[in-house]
Design a protein around this motif. Sequence first.
Motif, PDB file in Angstrom:
ATOM      1  N   LYS A   4       0.832  -1.193   0.000  1.00  0.00           N
ATOM      2  CA  LYS A   4       0.000   0.000   0.000  1.00  0.00           C
ATOM      3  C   LYS A   4       0.867   1.243   0.000  1.00  0.00           C
ATOM      4  CE  LYS A   4      -3.963  -2.034   2.414  1.00  0.00           C
ATOM      5  NZ  LYS A   4      -4.848  -1.943   3.611  1.00  0.00           N
ATOM      6  N   THR A   5       0.437   2.243  -0.777  1.00  0.00           N
ATOM      7  CA  THR A   5       1.161   3.511  -0.817  1.00  0.00           C
ATOM      8  C   THR A   5       0.769   4.353   0.389  1.00  0.00           C
ATOM      9  OG1 THR A   5       1.163   3.468  -3.228  1.00  0.00           O
ATOM     10  CG2 THR A   5       1.590   5.591  -2.167  1.00  0.00           C
ATOM     11  N   VAL A   6       1.766   4.914   1.037  1.00  0.00           N
ATOM     12  CA  VAL A   6       1.530   5.798   2.178  1.00  0.00           C
ATOM     13  C   VAL A   6       2.324   7.085   1.968  1.00  0.00           C
ATOM     14  CG1 VAL A   6       1.762   6.124   4.663  1.00  0.00           C
ATOM     15  CG2 VAL A   6       1.122   3.886   3.763  1.00  0.00           C
ATOM     16  N   VAL A   7       1.658   8.223   2.159  1.00  0.00           N
ATOM     17  CA  VAL A   7       2.278   9.536   2.038  1.00  0.00           C
ATOM     18  C   VAL A   7       2.210  10.210   3.401  1.00  0.00           C
ATOM     19  CG1 VAL A   7       2.165  11.801   0.923  1.00  0.00           C
ATOM     20  CG2 VAL A   7       1.639   9.734  -0.390  1.00  0.00           C
ATOM     21  N   GLN A   8       3.287  10.843   3.805  1.00  0.00           N
ATOM     22  CA  GLN A   8       3.314  11.580   5.061  1.00  0.00           C
ATOM     23  C   GLN A   8       3.100  13.067   4.765  1.00  0.00           C
ATOM     24  OE1 GLN A   8       3.443  10.017   7.978  1.00  0.00           O
ATOM     25  NE2 GLN A   8       3.903   8.001   7.116  1.00  0.00           N
ATOM     26  N   VAL A  20       0.614  13.836   9.274  1.00  0.00           N
ATOM     27  CA  VAL A  20      -0.619  13.096   9.045  1.00  0.00           C
ATOM     28  C   VAL A  20      -0.354  12.043   7.974  1.00  0.00           C
ATOM     29  CG1 VAL A  20      -3.027  13.225   8.290  1.00  0.00           C
ATOM     30  CG2 VAL A  20      -2.054  15.069   9.675  1.00  0.00           C
ATOM     31  N   ARG A  21      -0.708  10.840   8.292  1.00  0.00           N
ATOM     32  CA  ARG A  21      -0.510   9.710   7.380  1.00  0.00           C
ATOM     33  C   ARG A  21      -1.648   9.646   6.376  1.00  0.00           C
ATOM     34  NH1 ARG A  21      -2.070   4.254   7.482  1.00  0.00           N
ATOM     35  NH2 ARG A  21      -0.492   2.767   6.714  1.00  0.00           N
ATOM     36  N   LEU A  22      -1.313   9.621   5.095  1.00  0.00           N
ATOM     37  CA  LEU A  22      -2.300   9.480   4.028  1.00  0.00           C
ATOM     38  C   LEU A  22      -2.048   8.149   3.337  1.00  0.00           C
ATOM     39  CD1 LEU A  22      -4.503  10.338   2.054  1.00  0.00           C
ATOM     40  CD2 LEU A  22      -2.811  11.745   0.859  1.00  0.00           C
ATOM     41  N   SER A  23      -2.922   7.199   3.550  1.00  0.00           N
ATOM     42  CA  SER A  23      -2.778   5.870   2.959  1.00  0.00           C
ATOM     43  C   SER A  23      -3.615   5.763   1.693  1.00  0.00           C
ATOM     44  CB  SER A  23      -3.207   4.796   3.959  1.00  0.00           C
ATOM     45  OG  SER A  23      -4.564   4.980   4.334  1.00  0.00           O
ATOM     46  N   ILE A  35     -12.569  11.246  -8.637  1.00  0.00           N
ATOM     47  CA  ILE A  35     -11.970  11.971  -7.512  1.00  0.00           C
ATOM     48  C   ILE A  35     -11.329  10.973  -6.557  1.00  0.00           C
ATOM     49  CG2 ILE A  35     -12.483  13.403  -5.488  1.00  0.00           C
ATOM     50  CD1 ILE A  35     -14.699  14.716  -7.158  1.00  0.00           C
ATOM     51  N   THR A  36     -10.073  11.230  -6.216  1.00  0.00           N
ATOM     52  CA  THR A  36      -9.314  10.316  -5.378  1.00  0.00           C
ATOM     53  C   THR A  36      -9.367  10.716  -3.903  1.00  0.00           C
ATOM     54  OG1 THR A  36      -7.270  11.583  -5.590  1.00  0.00           O
ATOM     55  CG2 THR A  36      -7.704   9.901  -7.282  1.00  0.00           C
ATOM     56  N   LYS A  37      -8.892   9.799  -3.082  1.00  0.00           N
ATOM     57  CA  LYS A  37      -8.791  10.066  -1.664  1.00  0.00           C
ATOM     58  C   LYS A  37      -7.850  11.240  -1.400  1.00  0.00           C
ATOM     59  CE  LYS A  37      -7.638   7.681   2.672  1.00  0.00           C
ATOM     60  NZ  LYS A  37      -7.199   6.395   3.261  1.00  0.00           N
ATOM     61  N   LEU A 117      -9.304   8.632   7.174  1.00  0.00           N
ATOM     62  CA  LEU A 117     -10.098   7.487   7.616  1.00  0.00           C
ATOM     63  C   LEU A 117     -11.337   7.268   6.742  1.00  0.00           C
ATOM     64  CD1 LEU A 117     -10.050   7.993  11.500  1.00  0.00           C
ATOM     65  CD2 LEU A 117      -8.573   6.517  10.124  1.00  0.00           C
ATOM     66  N   GLY A 118     -11.483   8.100   5.719  1.00  0.00           N
ATOM     67  CA  GLY A 118     -12.639   7.981   4.843  1.00  0.00           C
ATOM     68  C   GLY A 118     -13.792   8.880   5.222  1.00  0.00           C
ATOM     69  N   THR A 119     -13.557   9.833   6.116  1.00  0.00           N
ATOM     70  CA  THR A 119     -14.629  10.754   6.508  1.00  0.00           C
ATOM     71  C   THR A 119     -14.921  11.722   5.373  1.00  0.00           C
ATOM     72  OG1 THR A 119     -13.933  10.626   8.821  1.00  0.00           O
ATOM     73  CG2 THR A 119     -15.362  12.471   8.191  1.00  0.00           C
ATOM     74  N   LEU A 120     -16.169  11.806   4.990  1.00  0.00           N
ATOM     75  CA  LEU A 120     -16.616  12.827   4.036  1.00  0.00           C
ATOM     76  C   LEU A 120     -17.433  13.877   4.780  1.00  0.00           C
ATOM     77  CD1 LEU A 120     -17.573  10.696   0.887  1.00  0.00           C
ATOM     78  CD2 LEU A 120     -15.451  11.933   1.352  1.00  0.00           C
TER      79      LEU A 120
END
Length: 348
Positions: A4-8, A20-23, A35-37, A117-120
Motif C-alpha cells: 500500500k502507498t503511504v504519504v506523510q 498526518v498519514r495518508l494511505s 476523484i481520489t482520496k 479514515l474515509g470521513t466525508l
Amino acid sequence: MTAKTVVQLTVPGPDGNRTVRLSNPDKIYFPERGITKREVVEYYLAVAEPMLRVLLDRPTNLKRFPDGVEGEPFFAKRVPKGAPSWVRTATVTFPSGRTAESVAPSEPAVIAWAANLGTLDFHPWPVRRADPDRPDELRIDLDPQPGTGFAEAVEVAAALREVLDEAGLIGWPKTSGGRGVHVSARIRPDWTFIEVRRAVIAIARRLTERIPDRATVAWWKEERGERVFLDYNQAARDRTIASAWSVRGLPRATVSMPATWEDLPSVQPEDFDLRTVPGLLAERGDPHAAMDIAIGGLETALDWYAADERDRGLGELPYPPEYPKMPGEPMRVQPSRARRPSPENTAE
C-alpha cells in the motif's frame, strides 16, 4: 501482494507542525468524477480555516466512507482507535444516558486525519466541549418532501429569516449539499437541549402558520404533502447535520456550502463541489465569517412556545423512535394506524 502507498503530510497548526498519514492516496472515492482520496484530503486542507470555525471544540460524528461513495458508510460517534495524541475529545451523553468520547476538532491536522479514515461528512453537535449539555447553536433543517425541491426550500428559508429576526436571532443559511437548506443561529449556551428544541418548534410553528401551503412541522410523512418539512428533531440531543464545508457522500461530491441571504436565491446545490469550492473560498471568502459574533437568545421563542401551550394546547411534538419517552410528548403513533374507539367502548 502489492504494498500500500503511504504519504506523510506535514500540516501546520497552532501547536506546530503535525504529521498526518495518508494511505492509498490514489484510491478512487467518487468514480463518476474520478476523484481520489488524495483530492478529498487536499480539499479539506484548503478549506480548513473556515471549517475549523464551524467545528472548533465541537464533539463531531464522522460519517466514514472507507470504500468511497459506492461503498457502505457508517457513523463513528466515538474516537476511532489509534487516534493521535493531539486529537482532542469531548464527553457526550446520548439520550440513553450512556456516554462516549467524541472527536472535538481543534486544528487542521485533525480534519486531515479524519479524512484519511474515509470521513466525508463531518457532523458536529451544537455544543462545545466546555459545556456539552448546553447548545450554543440553534439549527433548522429545511427538508423538501416529494414534489418539492431546492427552490421551494429557498423560498421557505426566506420566510424563516423573517421569523428568526422577530425572535431576535440572526440566521445563517447554507446548502445541504443535496436538495435542502440548513439555517443556523448562534445562541448563548444558557439553555438545555429540550429548551432549544422547543424554541425550534415554536419558530417552525410560527412559520408554517404563515405559509401553510409551503411548509410543515408534521412528523409523520403521510401528513406532510408537497411541502418543505421543518425538521425540529434535528435539535434533539445526539441529532446532527452535515457541517458547512462538508463533502457529501453523493456521486458529484457536492459540498454543504455557506451562502449569504442575498446569494441564496441564485445558487444551485450543484454549483458547489469538491473541485469548485476552494476557488470560490479564495475568491469570495467565508460568507459566515461573522457568525460567531452574532449571538442571540431564546427568550422570545420560548415565550412563543409557552403561549402556544397555555393558550392553544400546542405543546410537545413526537421525538424520533429511538429516544426514550420524553416529558409531555404525545403518542408516537402514525395517524393512519392510531386506534379508533370501538362502538362498545364509546361513552354514551
